[in-house]
Design a protein around this motif. Sequence first.
Motif, mmCIF file in Angstrom:
data_model
loop_
_atom_site.group_PDB
_atom_site.id
_atom_site.type_symbol
_atom_site.label_atom_id
_atom_site.label_comp_id
_atom_site.label_asym_id
_atom_site.label_seq_id
_atom_site.Cartn_x
_atom_site.Cartn_y
_atom_site.Cartn_z
ATOM 1 N N GLN A 171 0.827 -1.211 0.000
ATOM 2 C CA GLN A 171 0.000 0.000 0.000
ATOM 3 C C GLN A 171 0.863 1.263 0.000
ATOM 4 N N LEU A 172 1.977 1.245 0.740
ATOM 5 C CA LEU A 172 2.908 2.379 0.725
ATOM 6 C C LEU A 172 3.420 2.627 -0.695
ATOM 7 N N VAL A 173 3.863 1.580 -1.362
ATOM 8 C CA VAL A 173 4.381 1.724 -2.717
ATOM 9 C C VAL A 173 3.289 2.197 -3.655
ATOM 10 N N ARG A 174 2.112 1.652 -3.475
ATOM 11 C CA ARG A 174 0.965 2.053 -4.308
ATOM 12 C C ARG A 174 0.666 3.542 -4.145
ATOM 13 N N CYS A 175 0.666 4.035 -2.913
ATOM 14 C CA CYS A 175 0.430 5.461 -2.657
ATOM 15 C C CYS A 175 1.548 6.320 -3.240
ATOM 16 N N PHE A 176 2.781 5.838 -3.146
ATOM 17 C CA PHE A 176 3.910 6.568 -3.720
ATOM 18 C C PHE A 176 3.749 6.698 -5.232
ATOM 19 N N VAL A 177 3.389 5.606 -5.880
ATOM 20 C CA VAL A 177 3.191 5.636 -7.337
ATOM 21 C C VAL A 177 2.099 6.638 -7.701
#
Length: 101
Positions: A60-66
């Motif tokens: 989810q962190l990576v998804r939000c960053f993207v």
Amino acid sequence: MPVVKVTKKQVSIVLSAEATIGNVEADTLLFRQALEDHADRGRIVIDAGALEEMDTAYLQLVRCFVKSARAAGVGITFCNTPEPMRRLAKLYGVDWCDSPN
């Protein structure tokens, strides 16, 4: 903890072996700072080659960053994405892990 590598050709965020909920808070700051410092480069590469473990909180962190990067006009490319990360992303309907390796 991930490492931000900056060369003349690109900016990379190299993920560490363990990407789990215990790392999310500190790593959120690193991702945010990388985007603020390097948005003018137009592209950031996420290198997942060292990744051994990832949970849904980190996904989810990576998804939000993207999502934040794209909103800022910064392209994101993934490289060296291990199969477990691809499977987890696919399970949760995330299609950005299919970037060329």
